[in-house]
Write an enzyme that holds these catalytic residues in place. Structure first.
Site, PDB file in Angstrom:
ATOM      1  N   HIS A 230      37.299  -2.722  18.328  1.00 21.68           N
ATOM      2  CA  HIS A 230      37.935  -3.085  19.593  1.00 21.68           C
ATOM      3  C   HIS A 230      36.995  -2.919  20.793  1.00 21.68           C
ATOM      4  CE1 HIS A 230      38.955   1.320  19.993  1.00 21.68           C
ATOM      5  NE2 HIS A 230      38.758   1.059  21.259  1.00 21.68           N
TER       6      HIS A 230
ATOM      7  N   ASP B 270      38.990  -0.961  12.256  1.00 22.31           N
ATOM      8  CA  ASP B 270      38.405  -0.770  13.590  1.00 22.31           C
ATOM      9  C   ASP B 270      36.974  -0.266  13.529  1.00 22.31           C
ATOM     10  OD1 ASP B 270      38.570  -1.098  16.321  1.00 22.31           O
ATOM     11  OD2 ASP B 270      39.361   0.901  16.711  1.00 22.31           O
TER      12      ASP B 270
ATOM     13  N   SER C 247      35.712   5.650  22.798  1.00 21.64           N
ATOM     14  CA  SER C 247      35.885   4.884  21.568  1.00 21.64           C
ATOM     15  C   SER C 247      34.536   4.481  20.989  1.00 21.64           C
ATOM     16  CB  SER C 247      36.714   3.626  21.838  1.00 21.64           C
ATOM     17  OG  SER C 247      38.028   3.945  22.191  1.00 21.64           O
TER      18      SER C 247
END
Length: 478
Positions: free
Chosen positions: A127, A157, A231
């Site tokens: 993402h 992911d 992230s």
């Protein structure tokens, strides 16, 4: 000689207590009105803290972080977005406003981890780089490099990039399966784009799943702060080994509201498997599947199936030629565990399958007519898409794929229209790319294998129930 655990724990407790004391003092100083105070009331100097407790030095993460932080990078992405202006194609409007912008640039920040210094491989989240036209990586020494896309897997992911540079530092991937609740961990990333930041905590849980909208799940949960921008960053143990890739935090007010001690990381063992597949298979992940459809077990079914409690995945259909058929599974069987992992329902079984590789061996704990069975299955490859012409000639020109797992975690079911060829029969019938087929009069289905199986006997009149955006309607196929 290794330091004794008690003094170390005492030192950490003292350090935490001091941090809380200092924060409270600062807060009170900001909230209280300014006033003179005698020198005797001054706060004790930081230098007054002991440098040792019980004869043991106060521990520090600095030496470990000196090895880790050079391998953690900032990831900067750019994406060109075309602006939809209803007047843009009007010649009079264009004559009046010739410089109206047609595009805008979206930029975002995330983190990444170098895991191979020789080849320049960088792990991050899917993402973080999804939809990006351009990706660059900034190293801890200030160098900024263009990154080449190797491959990504949206359902776990994980994404892999490649950079070309000398003198890179890399982290080794540890055995995350050995993690235990209570182990100390450290998160490194670039939260909110302010620069490389380190936070620490413990492992709060392992094998965490059931989080809506996050694909296949086997997360490490930690109370180390993981905020937006973290992230793709590193979760490491106290030896400086990579044990996870930071991926998400949970806050009821939204992720931008900040961390509340609920952070999640993808285990290094899973990341390694996905990384190896993406590199070896030209950016493609091959997943194993049992080849069956299942449903949840409620109290009524549990009683009818002679189960002690309402749990498990009830096999509703076994596909011909599948791993499940070869293992001897039948409709009506209830799967209670797989490789020792508890299976509470259909979603738990699907999540388990999605984390397995082609050819993987699975030991199944099954109940059949109230009797316990132990079956063994060898997983076969899960098809990623089917051409419409393979299913029914009325679908010629369209291709169908599985729904992204994040949509399934959010409660969706069906298949997605992956592509539609211009001028094809499917396009003339009204199908569009990204349509979601939720039902058809050809037969019941939940996913791509079920969709294909429903066309064993094609109906004379084929009607698809289609979800397009927020609208749902019936589409006859001529």
């Amino acid at each position: 000689m290794r330091p004794r655990p008690l003094p170390t724990l005492l030192a950490l407790t003292l350090a935490a207590a001091f941090g809380g004391f200092a924060a409270t003092a600062i807060r009170d100083g900001l909230e209280a009105p300014a006033q003179a105070s005698p020198a005797a009331a001054a706060l004790p100097a930081v230098s007054a803290l002991p440098t040792a407790v019980g004869g043991q030095p106060v521990p520090s993460l600095a030496p470990m972080l000196a090895r880790v932080t050079p391998a953690v990078v900032s990831v900067h992405t750019k994406q060109t977005i075309r602006i939809r202006n209803p007047f843009a194609n009007d010649p009079i409007f264009r004559r009046m406003f010739p410089n109206i912008p047609q595009e805008r640039i979206n930029e975002s920040l995330g983190s990444g981890v170098i895991i191979d210094a020789k080849n320049g491989y960088v792990l991050t989240n899917h993402h973080v780089i999804e939809g990006a036209d351009e990706v660059s990586v900034t190293l801890s020494d200030g160098r900024t490099l263009k990154a080449a896309f190797v491959g990504s897997d949206p359902d776990t992911d994980i994404a892999v990039m490649k950079i070309a540079a000398d003198n890179l530092s890399a982290l080794s991937l540890s055995d995350s399966d050995a993690l235990k609740v209570g182990d100390f961990v450290v998160a490194v990333g670039n939260p909110f784009g302010i620069g490389q930041t380190v936070t620490s905590g413990i492992v709060s849980a392992v094998g965490r799943s059931g989080l809506r909208g996050l694909g296949y799940q086997n997360f490490i949960q930690t109370d180390a702060s993981i905020n937006p921008g973290n992230s793709g960053g590193a979760l490491v143990n106290l030896n400086g080994e990579l044990i996870g890739i930071n991926t998400a935090s949970f806050n009821p007010q939204g992720s931008m509201a900040g961390n509340i001690g609920l952070g999640f990381a993808i285990p290094a063992s899973l990341a390694r498997n996905i990384k190896d597949q993406l590199i070896a298979n030209n950016g493609v992940v091959r997943r194993g599947t049992l080849g069956l459809e299942a449903q949840d077990v409620d109290a009524r079914l549990a009683q009818a199936l002679k189960l002690d409690e309402p749990r498990g995945a009830l096999v509703a259909r076994v596909f011909a030629g599948s791993a499940a058929a070869a293992a001897g599974l039948r409709a009506g069987d209830v799967i209670l565990s797989a490789n020792g992992q508890r299976i509470d329902g259909r979603d738990a079984l699907r999540n388990f399958e999605g984390l397995q590789t082609v050819g993987g061996k699975v030991a199944l704990d099954v109940r059949r007519d109230g009797q316990a069975l132990q079956l063994s299955a060898t997983l076969r490859e899960q098809a990623k898409s089917y051409a419409g012409a393979e299913l029914d000639e009325r679908l010629t020109g369209a291709s169908f794929a599985e729904l992204p797992e994040r949509l399934r975690q959010a409660g969706a079911s069906g298949v997605m229209v992956e592509s539609v060829t211009r001028g094809s029969r499917a396009e003339r019938n009204g199908l569009q790319k990204d349509d979601v087929i939720v039902a058809a009069n050809a037969g019941d289905f939940d996913d791509l294998p079920g969709f294909r199986a429903s066309f064993t006997r094609p109906p004379a009149q084929l009607v698809l129930r289609v979800m397009r955006g927020n609208r749902v309607g019936n589409l006859p196929m001529q």
